[in-house]
Design a protein around this motif. Structure first.
Motif, PDB file in Angstrom:
ATOM      1  N   UNK A   1      29.663  29.385   0.018  1.00 32.55           N
ATOM      2  CA  UNK A   1      28.238  29.070   0.088  1.00 32.55           C
ATOM      3  C   UNK A   1      27.872  27.750  -0.574  1.00 32.55           C
ATOM      4  N   UNK A   2      28.674  27.309  -1.538  1.00 37.26           N
ATOM      5  CA  UNK A   2      28.283  26.177  -2.384  1.00 37.26           C
ATOM      6  C   UNK A   2      28.824  24.861  -1.837  1.00 37.26           C
ATOM      7  N   UNK A   3      27.962  23.867  -1.839  1.00 35.85           N
ATOM      8  CA  UNK A   3      28.349  22.504  -1.506  1.00 35.85           C
ATOM      9  C   UNK A   3      28.662  21.797  -2.829  1.00 35.85           C
ATOM     10  N   UNK A   4      29.910  21.897  -3.258  1.00 37.02           N
ATOM     11  CA  UNK A   4      30.299  21.421  -4.584  1.00 37.02           C
ATOM     12  C   UNK A   4      30.144  19.912  -4.772  1.00 37.02           C
ATOM     13  N   UNK A   5      30.428  19.064  -3.756  1.00 40.19           N
ATOM     14  CA  UNK A   5      30.284  17.615  -3.969  1.00 40.19           C
ATOM     15  C   UNK A   5      28.843  17.132  -4.054  1.00 40.19           C
ATOM     16  N   UNK A   6      27.885  17.990  -3.741  1.00 40.80           N
ATOM     17  CA  UNK A   6      26.477  17.563  -3.778  1.00 40.80           C
ATOM     18  C   UNK A   6      26.086  17.229  -5.208  1.00 40.80           C
ATOM     19  N   UNK A   7      25.033  16.461  -5.334  1.00 40.37           N
ATOM     20  CA  UNK A   7      24.559  16.058  -6.657  1.00 40.37           C
ATOM     21  C   UNK A   7      23.076  16.425  -6.792  1.00 40.37           C
ATOM     22  N   UNK A   8      22.768  17.537  -7.455  1.00 38.03           N
ATOM     23  CA  UNK A   8      23.674  18.465  -8.142  1.00 38.03           C
ATOM     24  C   UNK A   8      24.326  19.464  -7.170  1.00 38.03           C
ATOM     25  N   UNK A   9      25.414  20.117  -7.593  1.00 34.21           N
ATOM     26  CA  UNK A   9      26.024  21.156  -6.750  1.00 34.21           C
ATOM     27  C   UNK A   9      25.002  22.232  -6.405  1.00 34.21           C
ATOM     28  N   UNK A  10      25.034  22.692  -5.167  1.00 33.61           N
ATOM     29  CA  UNK A  10      24.023  23.655  -4.734  1.00 33.61           C
ATOM     30  C   UNK A  10      24.524  24.444  -3.533  1.00 33.61           C
ATOM     31  N   UNK A  11      23.890  25.595  -3.314  1.00 27.71           N
ATOM     32  CA  UNK A  11      24.143  26.369  -2.112  1.00 27.71           C
ATOM     33  C   UNK A  11      23.707  25.534  -0.910  1.00 27.71           C
ATOM     34  N   UNK A  12      24.457  25.622   0.166  1.00 26.90           N
ATOM     35  CA  UNK A  12      24.139  24.849   1.364  1.00 26.90           C
ATOM     36  C   UNK A  12      22.717  25.153   1.839  1.00 26.90           C
ATOM     37  N   UNK A  13      22.062  24.136   2.373  1.00 28.03           N
ATOM     38  CA  UNK A  13      20.662  24.255   2.784  1.00 28.03           C
ATOM     39  C   UNK A  13      20.474  25.431   3.736  1.00 28.03           C
ATOM     40  N   UNK A  14      21.362  25.569   4.713  1.00 27.56           N
ATOM     41  CA  UNK A  14      21.203  26.607   5.733  1.00 27.56           C
ATOM     42  C   UNK A  14      21.224  28.001   5.110  1.00 27.56           C
ATOM     43  N   UNK A  15      22.194  28.243   4.232  1.00 26.06           N
ATOM     44  CA  UNK A  15      22.310  29.560   3.613  1.00 26.06           C
ATOM     45  C   UNK A  15      21.158  29.819   2.640  1.00 26.06           C
ATOM     46  N   UNK A  16      20.787  28.796   1.873  1.00 29.41           N
ATOM     47  CA  UNK A  16      19.681  28.965   0.933  1.00 29.41           C
ATOM     48  C   UNK A  16      18.389  29.288   1.675  1.00 29.41           C
ATOM     49  N   UNK A  17      18.135  28.590   2.785  1.00 27.28           N
ATOM     50  CA  UNK A  17      16.910  28.823   3.552  1.00 27.28           C
ATOM     51  C   UNK A  17      16.860  30.246   4.079  1.00 27.28           C
ATOM     52  N   UNK A  18      17.978  30.735   4.604  1.00 28.35           N
ATOM     53  CA  UNK A  18      18.015  32.091   5.147  1.00 28.35           C
ATOM     54  C   UNK A  18      17.828  33.133   4.058  1.00 28.35           C
TER      55      UNK A  18
END
Length: 309
Positions: free
Chosen positions: A115-132
Motif C-alpha cells: 500500500x505504501x509509496x516509500x519513495x514519496x516525500x513524505x512516504x505515504x499510502x498510494x493515492x488510489x488506496x487512500x482515497x478508497x
C-alpha cells in the motif's frame, strides 16, 4: 532536512556523523528543537502540518502517512477535504509496536509494503488506496465529492482507482464505489439517475418519468410528459470546460423553446436531501396538472408535509 521540510530523525543525524554530545549542543543552542522523541525541526516556532507529519514518520518509523493525511500530503494544502488540526494518520507494518502519541492516529497493516509509496516525500499510502479507504467510511454524498476531487486533482484517474479497488480485500461498499468511479470516468449520470429513481421517485410514489428521451441537443434525463415537466440530473460535479457549460445552456434553451418546465438536480438533492427533493418535485408536478398523491417513504419523511405546504 530541506527534502524533509526542515525535519530530521535521530537515526539520520547519527548516519551523518552527529554524535549524542553534538546533538545535545545543537539542542542547547536551539539550532534543533525536539518535536517528538527521535524527531527534530530546525526552528523554534510552531511546526507546520507537514513538519508534524514528518515528525510522526521519524518517530514511528518504519511508517507512512495514511488515510486523509496521505491524501493531504499528495494533493497539497489547498485540498478542501482535510482539517490540518485533526490527528495525523500513520500506518506501520503489522509487526511493529509503537507507544501511541497525542496528535497521531497509528494503524498497523499486514499489507504495508503493497500500500505504501516509500519513495514519496513524505512516504505515504498510494493515492488510489487512500482515497478508497477514506471514501468507504463516508456518507454517499461526501464519498462522491471526495472521489471526484481526487480524480480531478490530476494525481490519479478514476480508472486507476477502480483498479486499486480490486486489490483491497474486504473493501466496504466496493460495488457502489466502483459505480461512482465509473460515472466519474465516463462523465455520465448513471449513478445519479439510479439514485433519483430509487431515493426520490419510487419511495415517494411520484409518477414514473420517461428516461433518456432523445431531443435536439441531447437527451432528457427524466421527463414527465403528461404534465410537461423535465428533470435534468447533473452528474458532473464540475464544469471545467466552456464546452460543458455551453451544453448545459443549450439543453435549458431547448426546454424553454419546447415550453417545458425544466429543473436541474445534483448530487446533494438526490443523495443528501431526497425527501425534500421529492416534496418539491411533487409540488411542481401538481402545479402542472398531476393528480396523484405524494407518499412518505417512512414515518419520519418530510416530503408529504413539504408538498402540502
Amino acid at each position: 532536512m530541506r527534502r524533509q521540510d526542515g525535519t530530521i530523525s535521530r537515526a539520520q543525524l547519527r548516519q551523518h556523523g552527529i554524535a549524542p554530545h553534538d546533538l545535545e549542543r545543537l539542542l542547547r543552542r536551539r539550532e534543533l528543537v525536539r518535536i517528538l522523541p527521535g524527531a527534530f525541526v530546525d526552528h523554534t516556532g510552531r511546526p507546520t502540518w507537514s513538519q508534524r507529519a514528518w515528525a510522526g514518520i521519524h518517530h514511528f518509523r518504519p511508517a507512512a502517512l495514511a488515510g486523509r493525511s496521505a491524501l493531504r500530503a499528495a494533493l497539497g494544502p489547498t485540498w478542501r477535504h482535510h482539517d490540518d488540526t485533526a490527528l495525523i494518520e500513520i500506518v506501520v507494518p503489522a509487526g511493529v509496536r509503537r507507544r501511541p502519541d497525542p496528535g497521531y492516529d497509528v494503524h498497523r497493516s499486514r499489507r504495508y509494503d503493497d500500500l505504501v509509496l516509500a519513495p514519496a516525500s513524505p512516504p505515504r499510502v498510494r493515492v488510489e488506496h487512500a482515497a478508497l479507504l477514506v471514501a468507504s467510511t463516508l456518507g454517499d454524498l461526501d464519498a462522491i465529492q471526495m472521489l471526484a476531487d481526487v480524480c480531478q486533482s490530476r494525481r490519479t484517474t478514476a480508472t486507476r482507482v477502480v483498479e486499486a479497488a480490486g486489490t483491497l480485500v474486504g473493501l466496504p461498499r466496493r460495488e457502489w464505489l466502483t459505480q461512482v468511479l465509473g460515472d466519474i470516468a465516463g462523465g455520465t449520470c448513471s449513478v445519479l439517475e439510479h439514485g433519483y429513481l430509487h431515493r426520490v421517485e419510487r419511495p415517494h410514489s411520484l409518477p414514473q418519468g420517461t428516461r433518456q428521451r432523445p431531443v435536439h441537443g441531447g437527451r432528457r434525463d427524466v421527463e414527465y410528459r403528461e404534465v410537461g415537466q423535465v428533470v435534468e440530473l447533473d452528474g458532473r460535479l464540475f464544469h471545467n470546460t466552456a464546452a460543458q457549460r455551453d451544453a448545459d445552456l443549450e439543453r435549458d434553451l431547448v426546454a424553454a423553446v419546447d415550453r417545458e418546465n425544466a429543473v436541474r438536480l445534483g448530487w446533494g438533492q438526490v443523495f443528501d436531501r431526497p425527501c425534500h427533493t421529492a416534496g418539491r418535485v411533487g409540488s411542481l408536478l401538481t402545479r402542472r396538472g398531476w393528480v396523484g398523491t405524494l407518499i412518505g417513504c417512512s414515518e419520519a419523511c418530510e416530503a408529504p408535509g413539504l408538498w402540502k405546504s
